[in-house]
Design an enzyme around this catalytic site. Structure first.
Site, short mmCIF file in Angstrom:
data_model
loop_
_atom_site.label_atom_id
_atom_site.label_comp_id
_atom_site.label_asym_id
_atom_site.label_seq_id
_atom_site.Cartn_x
_atom_site.Cartn_y
_atom_site.Cartn_z
N SER A 1 -2.34 4.55 -14.31
CA SER A 1 -3.29 4.29 -15.42
C SER A 1 -3.81 2.86 -15.55
O SER A 1 -4.66 2.62 -16.41
CB SER A 1 -2.70 4.70 -16.79
OG SER A 1 -2.79 6.09 -16.99
N THR A 2 -3.31 1.91 -14.76
CA THR A 2 -3.71 0.52 -15.01
C THR A 2 -4.91 0.07 -14.17
O THR A 2 -5.29 -1.09 -14.21
CB THR A 2 -2.54 -0.46 -14.76
OG1 THR A 2 -2.21 -0.48 -13.37
CG2 THR A 2 -1.32 -0.09 -15.58
N ASP B 1 0.86 -1.18 0.00
CA ASP B 1 0.00 0.00 0.00
C ASP B 1 0.90 1.23 0.00
O ASP B 1 1.66 1.45 0.95
CB ASP B 1 -0.86 -0.05 1.27
CG ASP B 1 -1.73 1.17 1.45
OD1 ASP B 1 -1.57 2.17 0.72
OD2 ASP B 1 -2.58 1.13 2.37
N ILE B 2 0.82 2.03 -1.04
CA ILE B 2 1.77 3.15 -1.19
C ILE B 2 1.64 4.19 -0.08
O ILE B 2 2.60 4.89 0.23
CB ILE B 2 1.62 3.79 -2.60
CG1 ILE B 2 2.88 4.59 -2.97
CG2 ILE B 2 0.37 4.66 -2.68
CD1 ILE B 2 2.94 4.98 -4.43
N GLY C 1 -9.59 4.36 -6.12
CA GLY C 1 -8.28 3.73 -6.27
C GLY C 1 -7.22 4.34 -5.38
O GLY C 1 -7.47 4.72 -4.24
N VAL C 2 -6.03 4.46 -5.94
CA VAL C 2 -4.89 4.94 -5.15
C VAL C 2 -5.08 6.40 -4.74
O VAL C 2 -4.67 6.82 -3.65
CB VAL C 2 -3.55 4.70 -5.92
CG1 VAL C 2 -3.42 5.59 -7.12
CG2 VAL C 2 -2.37 4.83 -4.99
N ASP C 3 -5.74 7.17 -5.59
CA ASP C 3 -6.03 8.58 -5.31
C ASP C 3 -6.86 8.70 -4.02
O ASP C 3 -6.53 9.47 -3.10
CB ASP C 3 -6.80 9.14 -6.52
CG ASP C 3 -6.86 10.65 -6.56
OD1 ASP C 3 -6.21 11.30 -5.73
OD2 ASP C 3 -7.57 11.18 -7.44
N ASN D 1 -6.66 12.34 -11.00
CA ASN D 1 -7.40 12.72 -12.21
C ASN D 1 -7.23 14.23 -12.41
O ASN D 1 -6.72 14.92 -11.52
CB ASN D 1 -8.86 12.29 -12.14
CG ASN D 1 -9.58 12.89 -10.95
OD1 ASN D 1 -9.58 14.12 -10.79
ND2 ASN D 1 -10.15 12.06 -10.11
P1 ADP Z 1 -5.78 5.06 -12.68
O1 ADP Z 1 -7.04 5.89 -12.67
O2 ADP Z 1 -4.55 5.88 -13.04
O3 ADP Z 1 -5.93 3.81 -13.47
P2 ADP Z 1 -6.18 3.62 -10.14
O4 ADP Z 1 -6.02 4.17 -8.77
O5 ADP Z 1 -7.56 3.23 -10.56
O6 ADP Z 1 -5.51 4.72 -11.12
O7 ADP Z 1 -5.24 2.36 -10.31
C1 ADP Z 1 -3.85 2.43 -10.44
C2 ADP Z 1 -3.22 1.30 -9.67
O8 ADP Z 1 -3.14 1.64 -8.29
C3 ADP Z 1 -3.96 -0.04 -9.72
O9 ADP Z 1 -3.02 -1.09 -9.93
C4 ADP Z 1 -4.58 -0.13 -8.33
O10 ADP Z 1 -4.76 -1.48 -7.92
C5 ADP Z 1 -3.49 0.52 -7.52
N1 ADP Z 1 -3.81 0.95 -6.14
C6 ADP Z 1 -5.01 1.15 -5.56
N2 ADP Z 1 -4.84 1.49 -4.26
C7 ADP Z 1 -3.49 1.50 -4.02
C8 ADP Z 1 -2.66 1.74 -2.87
N3 ADP Z 1 -3.19 2.09 -1.68
N4 ADP Z 1 -1.31 1.64 -3.01
C9 ADP Z 1 -0.76 1.31 -4.20
N5 ADP Z 1 -1.48 1.06 -5.32
C10 ADP Z 1 -2.83 1.16 -5.22
#
Ligand code: ADP
Length: 184
Positions: free
Chosen positions: A119-120, A12-13, A34-36, A26
């Site tokens: 982006s993935t 988890d980042i 997601g990560v955001d 975004n």
């Molecule tokens: P995007 O809109 O750029 O595709 P996302 O957040 O939907 O961004 O996904 C980008 C990546 O981040 C995916 O592989 C997702 O599983 C991952 N992700 C989601 N939460 C976390 C987190 N807490 N730490 C690291 N990676 C994460």
């Protein structure tokens, strides 16, 4: 060596103890899923206040804010391309994300930087291609920069982790270098 400064981990980042973490934001910078979403939840509401003040960010560009409650001192927000099949400049835009994020890291004096897989997720970029672009772009950047000590790719799930590990191995292979372990 540039490649020895790249590592791939699963996790988890928001928990990473690095100078700067990168957010796959975004263009509104107002948070999302997601990560955001995870980064905004962990950093607390002052992050959103600072993002509002900045006002937005174009695809491929990057902006920097404080890290607030995160262990990281800075959050570098970059906006990845939405995947539309590859014919709309997605690869170049994704390359720009990594390059511009690292440029901002250097400008702010960050020595350790963690990236998610930009982006993935919601933006549907195929992870095999995205991971190759990520590794190649970071490696190229590090080969002409000697201030950044470590770039860590923090992959949330096993599938993404495997893709990044494979991309790093392939990259090391094409360079004719000894194959390091992908993890520290
Ligand atoms: P995007 O809109 O750029 O595709 P996302 O957040 O939907 O961004 O996904 C980008 C990546 O981040 C995916 O592989 C997702 O599983 C991952 N992700 C989601 N939460 C976390 C987190 N807490 N730490 C690291 N990676 C994460």
């Amino acid at each position: 060596m540039a490649n020895e400064r790249i590592s791939v981990v699963q996790g988890d980042i928001t928990l990473e103890r690095v100078d700067a973490i990168v957010n796959a934001a975004n263009s509104s910078l107002l948070g999302g899923g997601g990560v955001d979403g995870a980064i905004h939840r962990a950093a607390g509401p002052k992050l959103l206040t600072e993002c509002r003040r900045i006002g937005g960010c174009d695809t491929g560009e990057a902006v920097v804010t404080g890290g607030y409650r995160l262990p990281a001192k800075w959050v570098i927000h970059t906006v990845g391309p939405v995947w539309h099949g590859g014919g709309l400049g997605e690869a170049e835009l994704l390359t720009n994300c990594y390059r511009n994020a690292l440029r901002l890291a250097v400008e702010n004096g960050a020595r350790t930087v963690a990236f998610p897989s930009i982006s993935t997720g919601a933006y549907r970029y195929p992870v095999d291609e995205a991971s190759r672009i990520a590794i190649r772009t970071v490696s190229e950047f590090l080969s002409v920069d000697d201030t950044i000590e470590e770039v860590r790719f923090v992959c949330f799930d096993t599938h993404t982790y495997s893709a990044y590990q494979r991309a790093l191995e392939e990259h090391l292979g094409t360079q004719g270098l000894p194959r390091n372990s992908a993890s520290p």
